[in-house]
Scaffold this motif. Structure first.
Motif, short mmCIF file in Angstrom:
data_model
loop_
_atom_site.label_atom_id
_atom_site.label_comp_id
_atom_site.label_asym_id
_atom_site.label_seq_id
_atom_site.Cartn_x
_atom_site.Cartn_y
_atom_site.Cartn_z
N PHE A 112 0.82 -1.21 0.00
CA PHE A 112 0.00 0.00 0.00
C PHE A 112 0.86 1.26 0.00
CE2 PHE A 112 0.75 -1.08 4.42
CZ PHE A 112 1.01 0.14 5.03
N ARG A 113 0.18 2.37 -0.34
CA ARG A 113 0.77 3.72 -0.32
C ARG A 113 -0.23 4.67 0.33
NH1 ARG A 113 1.46 6.70 -6.00
NH2 ARG A 113 3.07 5.11 -6.33
N ILE A 114 0.31 5.67 1.06
CA ILE A 114 -0.52 6.71 1.64
C ILE A 114 -0.35 7.99 0.82
CG2 ILE A 114 -1.01 8.07 3.72
CD1 ILE A 114 -1.61 5.09 4.00
N ARG A 115 -1.49 8.67 0.56
CA ARG A 115 -1.46 9.87 -0.27
C ARG A 115 -2.02 11.07 0.49
NH1 ARG A 115 -4.27 7.68 -5.78
NH2 ARG A 115 -6.09 7.53 -4.42
N ALA A 116 -1.46 12.25 0.20
CA ALA A 116 -1.94 13.49 0.81
C ALA A 116 -2.58 14.42 -0.20
CB ALA A 116 -0.78 14.21 1.52
N VAL A 117 -2.39 14.15 -1.49
CA VAL A 117 -2.99 14.94 -2.57
C VAL A 117 -3.42 14.00 -3.68
CG1 VAL A 117 -2.55 16.61 -4.43
CG2 VAL A 117 -1.68 17.07 -2.14
N VAL A 118 -4.66 14.21 -4.17
CA VAL A 118 -5.14 13.49 -5.35
C VAL A 118 -5.81 14.54 -6.23
CG1 VAL A 118 -6.67 11.72 -6.28
CG2 VAL A 118 -5.46 11.32 -4.12
N GLY A 186 5.43 6.99 -0.03
CA GLY A 186 4.55 7.90 -0.73
C GLY A 186 4.45 9.23 -0.01
N MET A 187 3.21 9.64 0.25
CA MET A 187 2.88 10.85 1.00
C MET A 187 3.07 12.11 0.18
SD MET A 187 1.58 11.92 3.83
CE MET A 187 1.80 10.55 4.97
N TYR A 188 4.28 12.36 -0.32
CA TYR A 188 4.54 13.62 -1.03
C TYR A 188 4.10 13.55 -2.49
CZ TYR A 188 6.94 17.19 -3.70
OH TYR A 188 7.20 18.21 -4.57
N GLY A 189 3.56 14.67 -2.98
CA GLY A 189 3.27 14.82 -4.40
C GLY A 189 1.86 14.41 -4.78
N ASN A 190 1.46 14.77 -5.98
CA ASN A 190 0.15 14.39 -6.48
C ASN A 190 0.07 12.88 -6.62
OD1 ASN A 190 -2.44 14.71 -7.43
ND2 ASN A 190 -1.83 15.30 -9.51
N TRP A 191 -0.98 12.31 -6.08
CA TRP A 191 -1.18 10.85 -6.02
C TRP A 191 -0.12 10.15 -5.16
CZ3 TRP A 191 -0.97 12.60 -11.41
CH2 TRP A 191 -2.22 12.96 -11.90
N LYS A 215 12.10 16.55 1.91
CA LYS A 215 12.02 15.31 1.14
C LYS A 215 12.67 14.17 1.92
CE LYS A 215 12.47 17.56 -3.40
NZ LYS A 215 13.36 17.68 -4.58
N TYR A 216 13.86 14.45 2.44
CA TYR A 216 14.59 13.42 3.18
C TYR A 216 13.84 13.01 4.44
CZ TYR A 216 18.42 15.10 0.20
OH TYR A 216 19.20 15.47 -0.87
N LYS A 217 13.18 13.96 5.08
CA LYS A 217 12.42 13.62 6.29
C LYS A 217 11.26 12.68 5.96
CE LYS A 217 13.43 17.75 9.07
NZ LYS A 217 12.87 18.99 9.69
N ILE A 218 10.60 12.89 4.83
CA ILE A 218 9.49 12.02 4.45
C ILE A 218 10.01 10.62 4.13
CG2 ILE A 218 7.69 11.63 2.72
CD1 ILE A 218 7.29 14.67 2.63
#
Length: 259
Positions: A112-118, A186-191, A215-218
């Protein structure tokens, strides 16, 4: 008179050893060598795809697009942050549990992946987090005059802190879970794909593009949360994926729509 010591023989013995190492094999030995030609059978392109775990095709968000000799060994899904944390510090793993248990019942591993923007799909972070970020903003992703996509301020300390807490909660639940094939960074960026194509920076709210440090922290929050799992990193952000690959041999990379 000079006393004899066996150590005096070392130079001689070393020289003799070098000679023996570099003496070529005799002509008789060379003549007995043979060339073996191996001709494997050609696998026709019409043959079905090979099915291996943690490789190649998998059940993509409930669907299998290609005919396979048996169902894929892996299944994959993406989840929005606000689905997993509907309220501050209240985590709901129901969606992940249902998907992981279904994969197990079908003889698969789950990822799985977690997303913050779609893009064009409203808010994907919890409402409480929206209230914490001064420079979170709305974007007209479809370019139809409607602000349809909420974008967090990736550099906001509250975003980094709450994302870390979310990943820690996921890791506490799923790190080393035998049902899990891999977790995606995941988390960062669109989708959650580590790019922000078509999103302007600086944003109308004054938010800046994500810094290298964040970026490195994520990346690090995923590595720390899933210390016993394999991890996959999307390849859209070269700086981040190079950093991720340098951090751990457990990390591989993925490229969507390859070919």
């Amino acid at each position: 008179m000079t006393r004899f010591s066996p150590w005096h023989l070392l130079p001689v013995l070393s020289a003799l050893l070098m000679v023996l190492l570099f003496v070529p094999r005799s002509t008789a030995q060379l003549s007995t060598s043979q060339t073996v030609t191996f001709s494997p059978a050609i696998v026709p392109l019409s043959d079905p795809e090979l099915v291996n775990p943690v490789r190649g095709l998998y059940k993509w968000r409930g669907l299998e697009y290609a005919p396979l000799p048996r169902p894929a060994f892996d299944a994959y899904q993406r989840f929005e942050w606000r689905t997993i944390e509907p309220n501050k510090d209240q985590y709901d793993f129901t969606a992940i549990e249902n998907a992981a248990n279904q994969a197990k019942a079908e003889g698969r591993k789950f990822a799985f992946r977690i997303r913050a923007v779609v893009g064009s799909s409203g808010k994907k972070v919890p409402d409480y987090l929206v209230g914490l970020m001064e420079r979170g903003w709305w974007h007209d992703f479809n370019k139809d005059g409607t602000a349809d996509t909420y974008v967090p301020d990736w550099n906001d300390p509250d975003f980094i802190d709450r994302a870390t807490r979310l990943l820690n909660a996921l890791g506490a639940r799923y790190n080393n879970d035998p049902r899990i094939a891999w977790a995606e960074i995941g988390m960062y960026g669109n989708w959650g794909e580590w790019h922000m194509y078509s999103f302007p920076y600086p944003s109308p709210s004054g938010a800046q593009a994500i810094t290298a440090e964040n970026k490195y922290k994520i990346v690090d929050m995923h590595i720390n949360a899933f210390s016993a799992n394999r991890l996959i990193m999307p390849s859209d952000n070269t700086e981040a994926v190079v950093y991720a690959m340098s951090r751990s041999p457990r990390i591989g990379w993925r490229r969507d729509s390859l070919g």
